[in-house]
Motif scaffolding. Structure first.
Motif, PDB file in Angstrom:
ATOM      1  N   GLU A 288      42.803   7.450  33.270  1.00 46.18           N
ATOM      2  CA  GLU A 288      43.353   6.892  31.976  1.00 46.18           C
ATOM      3  C   GLU A 288      44.348   5.925  32.277  1.00 46.18           C
ATOM      4  OE1 GLU A 288      42.554   8.192  28.967  1.00 46.18           O
ATOM      5  OE2 GLU A 288      41.090   9.354  30.329  1.00 46.18           O
ATOM      6  N   TYR A 289      45.023   5.626  33.254  1.00 46.47           N
ATOM      7  CA  TYR A 289      45.590   4.630  33.656  1.00 46.47           C
ATOM      8  C   TYR A 289      44.914   3.324  34.075  1.00 46.47           C
ATOM      9  CZ  TYR A 289      50.240   7.173  34.028  1.00 46.47           C
ATOM     10  OH  TYR A 289      51.436   8.167  33.832  1.00 46.47           O
ATOM     11  N   TYR A 290      43.802   3.616  34.604  1.00 41.65           N
ATOM     12  CA  TYR A 290      42.998   2.528  35.068  1.00 41.65           C
ATOM     13  C   TYR A 290      42.294   1.861  33.642  1.00 41.65           C
ATOM     14  CZ  TYR A 290      39.071   0.308  37.473  1.00 41.65           C
ATOM     15  OH  TYR A 290      38.237  -0.699  38.229  1.00 41.65           O
ATOM     16  N   LYS A 291      41.897   2.503  32.727  1.00 37.35           N
ATOM     17  CA  LYS A 291      41.158   2.131  31.637  1.00 37.35           C
ATOM     18  C   LYS A 291      41.989   1.107  30.815  1.00 37.35           C
ATOM     19  CE  LYS A 291      39.844   5.899  30.034  1.00 37.35           C
ATOM     20  NZ  LYS A 291      39.491   6.972  29.104  1.00 37.35           N
ATOM     21  N   VAL A 292      43.378   1.312  30.736  1.00 38.56           N
ATOM     22  CA  VAL A 292      44.323   0.535  30.135  1.00 38.56           C
ATOM     23  C   VAL A 292      44.886  -0.790  30.525  1.00 38.56           C
ATOM     24  CG1 VAL A 292      44.631   2.490  28.536  1.00 38.56           C
ATOM     25  CG2 VAL A 292      46.309   1.927  30.528  1.00 38.56           C
ATOM     26  N   VAL A 293      44.625  -1.001  32.122  1.00 38.32           N
ATOM     27  CA  VAL A 293      44.959  -2.251  32.920  1.00 38.32           C
ATOM     28  C   VAL A 293      44.374  -3.295  32.221  1.00 38.32           C
ATOM     29  CG1 VAL A 293      45.049  -3.226  35.149  1.00 38.32           C
ATOM     30  CG2 VAL A 293      45.440  -0.703  34.758  1.00 38.32           C
ATOM     31  N   THR A 294      44.949  -4.196  31.792  1.00 38.16           N
ATOM     32  CA  THR A 294      44.550  -5.497  31.036  1.00 38.16           C
ATOM     33  C   THR A 294      43.942  -6.608  32.187  1.00 38.16           C
ATOM     34  OG1 THR A 294      46.423  -6.682  31.025  1.00 38.16           O
ATOM     35  CG2 THR A 294      46.248  -5.220  29.151  1.00 38.16           C
ATOM     36  N   ASP A 295      43.302  -7.222  31.665  1.00 40.62           N
ATOM     37  CA  ASP A 295      42.519  -8.481  32.629  1.00 40.62           C
ATOM     38  C   ASP A 295      43.489  -9.491  32.768  1.00 40.62           C
ATOM     39  OD1 ASP A 295      40.133  -7.381  32.376  1.00 40.62           O
ATOM     40  OD2 ASP A 295      39.531  -8.769  30.647  1.00 40.62           O
TER      41      ASP A 295
ATOM     42  N   ASN B 175      38.850  -5.760  40.194  1.00 39.62           N
ATOM     43  CA  ASN B 175      38.771  -4.575  39.971  1.00 39.62           C
ATOM     44  C   ASN B 175      39.780  -3.805  40.965  1.00 39.62           C
ATOM     45  OD1 ASN B 175      37.041  -4.761  37.747  1.00 39.62           O
ATOM     46  ND2 ASN B 175      35.194  -4.210  38.871  1.00 39.62           N
ATOM     47  N   ALA B 176      39.835  -4.339  42.297  1.00 39.65           N
ATOM     48  CA  ALA B 176      40.557  -3.656  43.106  1.00 39.65           C
ATOM     49  C   ALA B 176      42.223  -3.911  42.864  1.00 39.65           C
ATOM     50  CB  ALA B 176      40.462  -4.467  44.492  1.00 39.65           C
ATOM     51  N   ALA B 177      42.461  -4.862  42.151  1.00 39.03           N
ATOM     52  CA  ALA B 177      43.786  -5.167  41.583  1.00 39.03           C
ATOM     53  C   ALA B 177      43.944  -4.293  40.429  1.00 39.03           C
ATOM     54  CB  ALA B 177      43.867  -6.833  41.046  1.00 39.03           C
ATOM     55  N   LYS B 178      42.990  -4.012  39.642  1.00 38.19           N
ATOM     56  CA  LYS B 178      43.186  -2.912  38.762  1.00 38.19           C
ATOM     57  C   LYS B 178      43.638  -1.664  39.170  1.00 38.19           C
ATOM     58  CE  LYS B 178      40.442  -4.914  34.870  1.00 38.19           C
ATOM     59  NZ  LYS B 178      39.329  -4.968  34.056  1.00 38.19           N
TER      60      LYS B 178
ATOM     61  N   GLU C 243      46.943  -8.555  33.145  1.00 33.43           N
ATOM     62  CA  GLU C 243      47.366  -7.792  34.444  1.00 33.43           C
ATOM     63  C   GLU C 243      46.798  -8.236  35.716  1.00 33.43           C
ATOM     64  OE1 GLU C 243      50.028  -4.450  31.962  1.00 33.43           O
ATOM     65  OE2 GLU C 243      47.835  -4.282  32.672  1.00 33.43           O
ATOM     66  N   ALA C 244      45.678  -7.894  35.632  1.00 34.87           N
ATOM     67  CA  ALA C 244      44.796  -7.882  36.829  1.00 34.87           C
ATOM     68  C   ALA C 244      44.590  -9.383  37.482  1.00 34.87           C
ATOM     69  CB  ALA C 244      43.308  -7.437  36.872  1.00 34.87           C
ATOM     70  N   ASP C 245      44.621 -10.415  36.632  1.00 30.78           N
ATOM     71  CA  ASP C 245      44.467 -11.748  37.077  1.00 30.78           C
ATOM     72  C   ASP C 245      45.703 -12.286  37.651  1.00 30.78           C
ATOM     73  OD1 ASP C 245      41.917 -12.174  36.076  1.00 30.78           O
ATOM     74  OD2 ASP C 245      42.519 -12.622  34.230  1.00 30.78           O
TER      75      ASP C 245
END
Length: 514
Positions: A217-224, A256-259, A226-228
């Motif tokens: 549920e946390y993983y799904k809401v990480v934004t692009d 995806n590893a960053a997410k 934030e990951a970038d």
């Protein structure tokens, strides 16, 4: 002073009595203040000492020890008997004290003033007398403590106190340590499992299962976005090495590893956890072949590596004891320069006197021990429920002397196993792109590895280049657990006898407690 320790303190209590009159107590107090002030400005002690005055009666001793128990900032108590302090007055206080104890056997005056020494001097300089009286009552009470002997201005005893202080800080941290297990123990492994209830009773840390579905549920809401942003941080810290799958796959996997890293860190912060374990058979979905699979697209190895470097405890395959031990090791070595890591015995290299064990894992080795700038690589990993291209930091570890340790549950007690190791330079591993260390267990591969196995040691351990075995000796003393050390002087016959003797001791001790 290390910033992580700046809000902690160690209390100093001086033993005295009123037999010699009020003027003597005033002098004792002045000497104690001077000693504490000098120790605090020595540049050696990582935690501030707070002088809590002289104790001249049973009630005073008991009161200050109970106050130490109730003061969250206080992580330990140092006692010193300036004069002869009758130790019966220390009984109730020692029975009450729940914080780690260090008995400093020292003296205000460095050398005997042979030509001028009189009875007044003797009355004020009876540490040789008073410290033995105090030592006797601690032995009678079976009170765990560290004893440091030496002149208070000398570096050697100050260094011993500094070691104990770091261990006290880590012990206080462990008493408020929560470990989250993303998934459970894997593949019926015995050595990395254990009694979580007894671990909390004895070692302080609390171990909880945390559903991977909740992590998702946390993983799904990480934004692009934030990951970038995190990927840009990777570019600054690591050497970018595109993989055989091409640029597009490389950056997709890194992102995806960053997410995954962002998601795990948020869970740990929200849950107040200081460590975690993973399970590569549970990545957050029942069917990885389902195009709508919502779990991690790879084992979160890069996240584990980076979170370890931040100080989060980590254990692979559900190994919660290693996760807790690594957190303790990281906490006590803050401010030191060479680093620590979770490691796994991988494979053996027989080479005569240089026979060694390759330490690695699929992915999760802490970059704090890297000899050079880590490389951020993506390669196929054909293990676990999700076989895929996987991001990881690749490096060789530093060379030099180190100490590795593990905790095992023997049913009637926990055993801390400590081994001196010599890390040597490995050869290139072009077909095995993982972080690694290569070490010779002391005193040799044959003796060190055999002793580790005889003691029941795990295939996981936590290694540091910065500490000495004294740290783990202090930790075991404070925790009240068994410790065995494998070093340059170990022989198999003597080590076997030590294990037999320890077994008898702990069996009898357990029987007496029933």
């Amino acid at each position: 002073m290390i910033k992580a320790f700046e809000n902690l303190e160690v209390w100093w209590v001086t033993g005295a009595q009123l037999l010699y009159g009020g003027d003597a107590v005033v002098a004792v107090d002045a000497h104690s203040n001077e000693m504490v002030n000098d120790l605090n400005t020595s540049g050696i002690l990582p935690i501030k000492i707070v002088y809590k005055g002289t104790a001249n009666s049973s009630k005073e001793v008991e009161a200050v020890m109970k106050a130490a128990n109730n003061e969250e900032k206080c992580v330990g108590v140092i006692t010193w008997m300036h004069t002869f302090s009758p130790a019966k007055m220390w009984i109730k206080g020692m029975q009450a004290l729940q914080k780690p104890l260090l008995h400093f056997h020292t003296q205000y005056n460095e050398q005997i003033p042979w030509d001028t020494m009189d009875m007044d001097f003797m009355n004020l300089n009876q540490s040789a007398h008073g410290d033995r009286e105090f030592g006797h009552i601690c032995a009678h009470l079976r009170k765990p403590r560290k004893v440091v002997s030496g002149y208070w201005k000398d570096e050697k005893p100050q260094q011993q106190i500094a070691v104990w202080m770091r261990v006290c800080a880590a012990w206080a941290d462990a008493k408020d340590m929560r470990i989250l297990r993303f998934g459970d123990q894997m593949n019926n492994v015995a050595v990395t499992d254990g009694d979580k209830v007894e671990a909390e009773v004895r070692l302080g840390y609390h171990v909880d299962y945390y559903p991977v579905s909740s992590l998702m549920e946390y993983y799904k809401v990480v934004t692009d976005e934030e990951a970038d942003a995190l990927v840009e941080e990777y570019k600054q810290l690591y050497t970018i090495v595109p993989c055989e799958a091409g640029q597009e796959v490389y950056w997709e996997k890194v992102k995806n590893a960053a997410k995954a890293e962002i998601a795990i860190r948020r869970v740990l912060k929200d849950e107040g956890a200081k460590g975690f374990t993973t399970n590569f058979d549970d990545l957050g979905g029942a069917d990885v072949n389902d195009p709508n699979f919502l779990g991690f697209d790879q084992i979160p190895g890069l996240a584990s590596q980076r979170l370890m470097a931040e100080g989060y405890g980590f254990g692979a395959e559900g190994d919660w004891k290693s996760a807790a031990l690594y957190r303790t090791l990281w906490f006590m070595t803050q401010g030191m320069s060479k680093g620590a890591s979770f490691l796994e015995d991988y494979t053996l290299n027989f080479d005569g006197v240089n026979s060694a064990i390759l330490q690695s894992h699929m992915l999760e080795i802490c970059p704090l021990i890297a000899a050079n700038k880590p490389r951020l690589e993506v390669h196929f990993l054909g293990i676990g429920i999700r076989k895929s291209q996987t991001a990881r930091l690749v490096f060789d570890s530093k060379t030099g002397e180190g100490i590795t340790a593990t905790i095992v549950d023997l049913g009637n007690r926990f055993r801390l196993i400590v081994n001196d190791v010599k890390c040597i330079e490995p050869k290139p591993l072009p077909k095995l792109p993982v972080a690694n260390a290569l070490w010779i267990p002391q005193p040799s591969f044959e003796v060190g590895a055999t002793a580790w196995i005889l003691a029941g040691g795990t295939h996981h351990s936590c290694m540091s280049y910065d500490i000495t075995p004294e740290y783990w000796e202090d930790y075991a003393e404070i925790a009240g657990i068994e410790m065995v050390r494998i070093d340059k002087d170990t022989t198999i016959s003597n080590f076997k006898q030590q294990l037999r003797n320890n077994e008898v001791y702990y069996m009898l001790n357990r029987a007496l407690m029933m």
